[in-house]
Design an enzyme around this catalytic site. Sequence first.
Site, PDB file in Angstrom:
ATOM      1  N   ASP A 177      24.775  -6.366  16.011  1.00  0.00           N
ATOM      2  CA  ASP A 177      26.209  -6.156  15.842  1.00  0.00           C
ATOM      3  C   ASP A 177      26.394  -5.565  14.439  1.00  0.00           C
ATOM      4  OD1 ASP A 177      28.929  -6.140  16.308  1.00  0.00           O
ATOM      5  OD2 ASP A 177      29.053  -8.227  16.941  1.00  0.00           O
ATOM      6  N   HIS A 198      33.596 -11.541  12.393  1.00  0.00           N
ATOM      7  CA  HIS A 198      33.958 -10.430  11.506  1.00  0.00           C
ATOM      8  C   HIS A 198      34.270 -10.956  10.105  1.00  0.00           C
ATOM      9  CE1 HIS A 198      34.724  -8.553  15.451  1.00  0.00           C
ATOM     10  NE2 HIS A 198      34.485  -7.418  14.834  1.00  0.00           N
TER      11      HIS A 198
END
Length: 360
Positions: free
Chosen positions: A260, A190
Amino acid sequence: MTEHAPIVLDIAGTALSAADRRRLAHPLTGGVILFARNWETRAQLLELTSAIKAVRADLLVCVDHEGGRVQRFRSDGFTHLPPMLALGKMWMKDGKGGPGSGAMRATNAATAAGYVLGSELRACGVDFSFTPVLDLDWGESAVIGDRAFHRDPRVVTLLAKGLMHGLLQAGMANCGKHFPGHGFVQADSHTEVPVDPRSLKAILQDDAAPYPWLRSTLTSVMPAHVIYPKVDRRPAGFSRKWLQDILRTQLGFDGAIFSDDLSMEGARRIDGKLVGYTEAAVVALQAGCDLVLLCNQSLGDGAAVDELLDGLAQQHRQGLWQPSADSEARRVALLPQTLPQAWDDLMFQPAYQQALEMLP
């Protein structure tokens, strides 16, 4: 314009705005991913998902709802599901039941977790959850941590199969993530770009082993924003070698592949350079993704969402991206094929009550 709707986007609040409706109606939008900010009550969630389906009935309404710390809806009757590591620990404890009794209990509990998870979501109009995590518990990754079932890929495979069986009973598809494995690296994709230095042979024998073992059961896969330099210099989700040569050809997977979240740091750098959302989406689709996620970008004016929708449409007009009928068929195959049970009916159903009792 096209027969392929690859973009899964998010919405800002608990009800649809005019901008949300416009984006959902876009022919390139194939799904919506919901977050905790989209949740107040079950009645509100059902109203929201009904409003989404009223814009387009074929939109896939998704959520990250795994159990443990990754569970978006936690109040107003939703069961607090255990982290998947609790099932792995149950597997290891035979107690007085004799050798293997822990494994049997854990497999049943995994099916119960899948059924509770899937049936509660579907009762509120949610079609699909990005679960199960197939990453191994190396004890290194804070972002994976107790989301993983176990360190042993054989245990992970059988517990995931149990969970997917429960999802199937609830009429829900599944998503194995994060291919070929995010558990070995410490960095969080992330916020940074993790690098896994191991050889292809080592990864396939260990972290990626659940994927071919589950190929008859997995309906979709999400690759990791991790670079495996011994295999390819691009993160797995942007790598034709990982997605086409290894996952599709070598391992025989024929379900849907989701990128993702394209807003994650691990998705923003391809071949060493910072890229925009449209470029990232095109690279992911060309590498073999059927669908691409862009999360948390509808907040504020949502300019990034519009940029991606307009940008991909322009890439198509210019012939730089070709829609895929096969990809669209894989997307549509993830939609539930049965009617959901109403929440009040579900609460009194013996199978649901039995499943609740089996959870750790």
